[in-house]
Write an enzyme that holds these catalytic residues in place. Structure first.
Site, PDB file in Angstrom:
ATOM      1  N   HIS A 208       0.846  -1.194   0.000  1.00  0.00           N
ATOM      2  CA  HIS A 208       0.000   0.000   0.000  1.00  0.00           C
ATOM      3  C   HIS A 208       0.880   1.241   0.000  1.00  0.00           C
ATOM      4  O   HIS A 208       2.077   1.173   0.323  1.00  0.00           O
ATOM      5  CB  HIS A 208      -0.926  -0.010   1.216  1.00  0.00           C
TER       6      HIS A 208
ATOM      7  N   LYS B  53       5.233   1.519   0.721  1.00  0.00           N
ATOM      8  CA  LYS B  53       6.110   1.303  -0.440  1.00  0.00           C
ATOM      9  C   LYS B  53       7.585   1.490  -0.088  1.00  0.00           C
ATOM     10  O   LYS B  53       8.438   0.747  -0.567  1.00  0.00           O
ATOM     11  CB  LYS B  53       5.688   2.195  -1.601  1.00  0.00           C
TER      12      LYS B  53
ATOM     13  N   THR C 233       2.595  -5.223  -8.212  1.00  0.00           N
ATOM     14  CA  THR C 233       1.704  -4.189  -8.706  1.00  0.00           C
ATOM     15  C   THR C 233       2.576  -3.026  -9.175  1.00  0.00           C
ATOM     16  O   THR C 233       3.741  -2.885  -8.772  1.00  0.00           O
ATOM     17  CB  THR C 233       0.697  -3.760  -7.628  1.00  0.00           C
TER      18      THR C 233
ATOM     19  N   THR D 227       3.297   0.493  -9.116  1.00  0.00           N
ATOM     20  CA  THR D 227       4.191   1.400  -8.409  1.00  0.00           C
ATOM     21  C   THR D 227       5.146   0.639  -7.500  1.00  0.00           C
ATOM     22  O   THR D 227       6.338   0.974  -7.426  1.00  0.00           O
ATOM     23  CB  THR D 227       3.385   2.432  -7.594  1.00  0.00           C
ATOM     24  N   THR D 228       4.661  -0.383  -6.843  1.00  0.00           N
ATOM     25  CA  THR D 228       5.532  -1.194  -5.983  1.00  0.00           C
ATOM     26  C   THR D 228       6.650  -1.809  -6.810  1.00  0.00           C
ATOM     27  O   THR D 228       7.822  -1.774  -6.416  1.00  0.00           O
ATOM     28  CB  THR D 228       4.726  -2.290  -5.256  1.00  0.00           C
TER      29      THR D 228
ATOM     30  N   SER E 187      -1.262  -0.986 -11.615  1.00  0.00           N
ATOM     31  CA  SER E 187      -1.442  -0.502 -10.251  1.00  0.00           C
ATOM     32  C   SER E 187      -2.574  -1.291  -9.594  1.00  0.00           C
ATOM     33  O   SER E 187      -3.520  -1.709 -10.282  1.00  0.00           O
ATOM     34  CB  SER E 187      -1.790   0.988 -10.312  1.00  0.00           C
ATOM     35  N   GLY E 188      -2.487  -1.500  -8.283  1.00  0.00           N
ATOM     36  CA  GLY E 188      -3.510  -2.271  -7.566  1.00  0.00           C
ATOM     37  C   GLY E 188      -4.934  -1.825  -7.862  1.00  0.00           C
ATOM     38  O   GLY E 188      -5.768  -2.632  -8.280  1.00  0.00           O
TER      39      GLY E 188
ATOM     40  N   ASP F 297      -4.054  -5.965  -8.488  1.00  0.00           N
ATOM     41  CA  ASP F 297      -4.384  -6.981  -7.482  1.00  0.00           C
ATOM     42  C   ASP F 297      -5.066  -8.176  -8.149  1.00  0.00           C
ATOM     43  O   ASP F 297      -4.790  -9.335  -7.827  1.00  0.00           O
ATOM     44  CB  ASP F 297      -5.309  -6.415  -6.396  1.00  0.00           C
TER      45      ASP F 297
ATOM     46  N   ASP G 152      -1.357  -1.489   4.761  1.00  0.00           N
ATOM     47  CA  ASP G 152      -1.480  -0.333   5.655  1.00  0.00           C
ATOM     48  C   ASP G 152      -2.853  -0.408   6.307  1.00  0.00           C
ATOM     49  O   ASP G 152      -3.852  -0.019   5.702  1.00  0.00           O
ATOM     50  CB  ASP G 152      -1.326   0.968   4.877  1.00  0.00           C
TER      51      ASP G 152
ATOM     52  N   HIS H 119     -10.195   0.236  -3.085  1.00  0.00           N
ATOM     53  CA  HIS H 119     -10.287  -1.063  -3.753  1.00  0.00           C
ATOM     54  C   HIS H 119     -10.173  -2.215  -2.746  1.00  0.00           C
ATOM     55  O   HIS H 119      -9.666  -3.290  -3.054  1.00  0.00           O
ATOM     56  CB  HIS H 119      -9.221  -1.178  -4.850  1.00  0.00           C
TER      57      HIS H 119
ATOM     58  N   ASP I 172     -10.965  -5.777  -3.771  1.00  0.00           N
ATOM     59  CA  ASP I 172      -9.928  -6.474  -4.538  1.00  0.00           C
ATOM     60  C   ASP I 172      -8.849  -7.025  -3.618  1.00  0.00           C
ATOM     61  O   ASP I 172      -8.336  -8.122  -3.828  1.00  0.00           O
ATOM     62  CB  ASP I 172      -9.276  -5.525  -5.550  1.00  0.00           C
TER      63      ASP I 172
ATOM     64  N   ARG J 244      -7.947 -13.843  -0.078  1.00  0.00           N
ATOM     65  CA  ARG J 244      -8.749 -15.063  -0.098  1.00  0.00           C
ATOM     66  C   ARG J 244      -8.148 -16.075  -1.066  1.00  0.00           C
ATOM     67  O   ARG J 244      -8.021 -17.267  -0.754  1.00  0.00           O
ATOM     68  CB  ARG J 244     -10.196 -14.751  -0.485  1.00  0.00           C
TER      69      ARG J 244
END
Length: 136
Positions: free
Chosen positions: A12, A16, A38, A40-41, A59-60, A65, A85, A92, A95, A101
């Protein structure tokens, strides 16, 4: 995605920097894996460790995700490290919950904070040898 074990890295926004530092600190072990992340990460991890094999996805919130979830469902991701975080609301969130899950349903190791991620990395160094993730 072909060949080798694969780790998914997600963080998150407020985590990062922690993920980039985690990757820098464990670059030697992570170099034994293919990494999906994802957007940016993935970019931040590549900035910190340009020699790692990192595939940045979307991006997530824009579907990253879900892309990682699909890779988990098809058996292409062997471990998930997701620096969450818990103090910031996520638009989102549905997601994110679906991704966690799927990691649970497909029984892959999942770390949601740095302490657990450190244990998974330590396990790979001592328990089964660098670069090997044991799953049931």
């Amino acid at each position: 995605m072909a060949g080798g074990k694969c780790i998914a890295l997600i963080a998150h926004d407020q985590k990062k920097d922690d993920m980039a530092e985690f990757a820098r600190r464990h670059q030697q072990v992570l170099s034994n894996f293919r990494i999906v992340a994802t957007g940016t990460t993935g970019g931040r991890v590549l900035e910190a460790c340009p020699t790692l094999d990192v595939l940045p996805l979307k991006s997530g919130p824009l579907g990253g995700d879900q892309q990682i979830g699909a890779l988990i469902a098809t058996g292409e991701v062997d471990m998930l490290i997701f620096f969450v975080d818990p103090l910031t609301a996520m638009p989102h969130d549905v997601d994110v919950k679906a991704l966690m899950r799927l990691a649970t349903v497909y029984d892959i190791p999942m770390a949601l904070n740095r302490a657990t991620a450190e244990r998974l990395i330590d396990f790979n160094l001592s328990g089964t040898g660098a670069g090997h993730v044991q799953t049931n």
